[in-house]
Design a protein around this motif. Structure first.
Motif, mmCIF file in Angstrom:
data_model
loop_
_atom_site.group_PDB
_atom_site.id
_atom_site.type_symbol
_atom_site.label_atom_id
_atom_site.label_comp_id
_atom_site.label_asym_id
_atom_site.label_seq_id
_atom_site.Cartn_x
_atom_site.Cartn_y
_atom_site.Cartn_z
ATOM 1 N N ALA A 22 0.829 -1.203 0.000
ATOM 2 C CA ALA A 22 0.000 0.000 0.000
ATOM 3 C C ALA A 22 0.862 1.251 0.000
ATOM 4 O O ALA A 22 0.562 2.224 -0.702
ATOM 5 N N ALA A 61 2.473 1.602 -3.436
ATOM 6 C CA ALA A 61 1.486 2.070 -4.409
ATOM 7 C C ALA A 61 1.238 3.559 -4.218
ATOM 8 O O ALA A 61 1.107 4.319 -5.192
ATOM 9 N N ARG A 62 1.198 3.992 -2.955
ATOM 10 C CA ARG A 62 1.006 5.414 -2.681
ATOM 11 C C ARG A 62 2.180 6.218 -3.224
ATOM 12 O O ARG A 62 2.022 7.351 -3.692
ATOM 13 N N LEU A 99 3.891 5.479 -5.894
ATOM 14 C CA LEU A 99 3.648 5.608 -7.334
ATOM 15 C C LEU A 99 2.601 6.679 -7.612
ATOM 16 O O LEU A 99 2.725 7.458 -8.574
ATOM 17 N N LEU A 100 1.587 6.721 -6.761
ATOM 18 C CA LEU A 100 0.560 7.747 -6.935
ATOM 19 C C LEU A 100 1.166 9.137 -6.818
ATOM 20 O O LEU A 100 0.929 9.998 -7.678
ATOM 21 N N TRP A 149 4.198 10.110 -7.176
ATOM 22 C CA TRP A 149 5.116 10.419 -8.276
ATOM 23 C C TRP A 149 4.345 10.767 -9.545
ATOM 24 O O TRP A 149 4.642 11.752 -10.229
ATOM 25 N N SER A 157 1.471 11.933 -9.583
ATOM 26 C CA SER A 157 0.800 13.207 -9.315
ATOM 27 C C SER A 157 1.727 14.380 -9.597
ATOM 28 O O SER A 157 1.298 15.402 -10.161
ATOM 29 N N GLN A 185 1.405 21.969 -3.207
ATOM 30 C CA GLN A 185 0.806 20.675 -3.528
ATOM 31 C C GLN A 185 1.797 19.537 -3.315
ATOM 32 O O GLN A 185 1.416 18.434 -2.934
ATOM 33 N N GLU A 234 1.419 18.680 0.124
ATOM 34 C CA GLU A 234 0.234 17.853 0.356
ATOM 35 C C GLU A 234 0.527 16.387 0.032
ATOM 36 O O GLU A 234 0.116 15.479 0.748
ATOM 37 N N LEU A 235 1.249 16.196 -1.065
ATOM 38 C CA LEU A 235 1.591 14.822 -1.459
ATOM 39 C C LEU A 235 2.517 14.184 -0.438
ATOM 40 O O LEU A 235 2.414 12.982 -0.154
ATOM 41 N N LEU A 279 0.380 12.992 2.251
ATOM 42 C CA LEU A 279 -0.301 11.756 1.844
ATOM 43 C C LEU A 279 0.636 10.561 1.945
ATOM 44 O O LEU A 279 0.250 9.467 2.363
#
Lengths: 241, 241
Positions: A193, A196-197, A199-200, A202, A204, A231, A234-235, A238
């Motif tokens: 998880a 995967a986050r 990758l998200l 990156w 983004s 932003q 923010e990432l 996350l």
DNA sequence: CGCTCGACGAGAGCGGTGCTCTCGTTCTGG
DNA sequence: CCAGAACGAGAGCACCGCTCTCGTCGAGCG
């Protein structure tokens, strides 16, 4: 057709150290071709990059270029590899392994954006729409991973430092073992998880840069610099950095 | 040069309702040209879209097309507007205003991805690298905002329903007033930070889709469907939906 | 109703492209 | 020393976007 490219990349270096005059001339001209093509790519863009213009620039017949690159696509491939190398090097240069993971994340993202803004056409060639019927040769994927690997190192170090939130283990994996290795390797806090986050986040960052570069934020965002850094923060939240 | 395009778009509709035979023929041929071009775009891609091929397809001389579109770029512009309209319509069709905001967010994102996977070349034309020296005319920006507006509606409804976290007010705004209007309009829970976060999530979705479509997730992600929905969920968390 | 002018499509042509083939030259390894 | 490979030039092919001219046909005006 990948033969010629291969010989460009490793070329006389591997074959034998004592290069003949012909080999040296070949390497030099290959470099000149790439340099001219790089200049043309930077000014007119990939779609308008013309073999004939490169040949004119070097005072050659257009047909002579085909001794060095079997096709326009092959020349583009070489430029793509150069581009991935350059943006990867920029990302690595911006990384300070001793700094806080979040600081490193910010630095790498800023460096990638700066490179993209400085080389918009190259960035478009790397991350924009693939050209016509062009399928990225396998040669490019290795170079392509360099930025991701840089971010993966930050993730791995953060996990080892224990700043990441505990992982939520699950059965089926969404991330390839090879990609997992690049994204921090083995670590109890780094399960699927979290990777995967990563990758998200990156992709983004890529989305942010692309929207900015391709004009989708025109008339929408007032201060692109401040917007990007906010932003990216923010990432980082996350991601847990 | 935007004259011809304009006349195609509003054309006989505005001029007078009783269209002459010539006007009807013109509209019909314009539609046929667009249809053929759309087909060619879907098969060979934007870069390989050829005016001459369209003319051949319709049994016309290539020069005749210039009565309808002043240049290849203008034809591409018309296709871009069509594309933005289509993907916007797909997003709107997927939205169920009575459902939960988070459900609506998921539905819209899934619809956009589905459209992109079904029309890869069109998607690349809309959101990939801008073509050669092509600067998107102002005509396109209106159509381009449709997907963003659909997401903005969800955001606004969520704010009115009170599901969003309280906003953190700040002085300087990063989002244009016009964009703020599209992103939920006036609401106390919707300040600049939330709207900026909405732009982030939307561009992140774009990043996810583009990486998938342009091959950057090849050999990295195992199950693209599951990966996308999971990451869209992460983005919903980030957004507060 | 007839005429004029604009819209129309065809065709030839210009300069550009990627790519191929041939031909004389030049270098190089056996 | 010499056969053969590598090399660059040049002509040529098929294609591209775009322009110009020319004959035709239709539509609106007097």
């Amino acid at each position: 057709m990948s033969r010629a490219l291969l010989s460009y990349r490793i070329g006389a270096i591997v074959r034998h150290v004592v290069s003949t005059a012909r080999e040296r001339a070949r390497a030099a001209l290959t470099a000149e071709i790439l340099e001219s093509a790089r200049g043309q790519l930077a000014t007119v863009g990939a779609a308008a990059l013309s073999l004939r213009a490169v040949a004119r620039d070097l005072g050659l017949a257009s047909s002579a270029l085909y001794r060095y690159f079997a096709s326009r696509d092959e020349l583009l491939t070489a430029l793509i590899i150069e581009g991935y190398d350059a943006i990867g090097a920029a990302a690595e240069a911006a990384d300070v392994p001793t700094a806080q993971p979040r600081t490193r994340w910010h630095a790498i993202c800023a460096a990638v954006r700066a490179w993209a803004l400085a080389h918009p056409h190259e960035y478009a060639l790397l991350y924009g729409s693939p050209v016509p019927g062009y399928a990225a040769p396998q040669d490019t994927v290795a170079a392509a991973g360099r930025v991701g690997t840089a971010l993966g190192r930050v993730l791995g170090d953060a996990a080892r430092a224990g700043v990441l939130p505990p992982a939520e283990h699950r059965r089926t994996s969404l991330v390839t073992p090879a990609a997992a290795e690049a994204l921090g390797g083995e670590h109890p806090d780094l399960d699927d998880a979290v990777r995967a986050r990563a990758l998200l986040t990156w992709s983004s960052v890529y989305g942010l840069i692309s929207f900015e570069l391709f004009g989708h934020f025109a008339g929408v965002v007032t201060d692109l610099d401040a917007f990007f850094t906010e932003q990216v923060g923010e990432l980082a939240d996350l991601l847990g950095l």
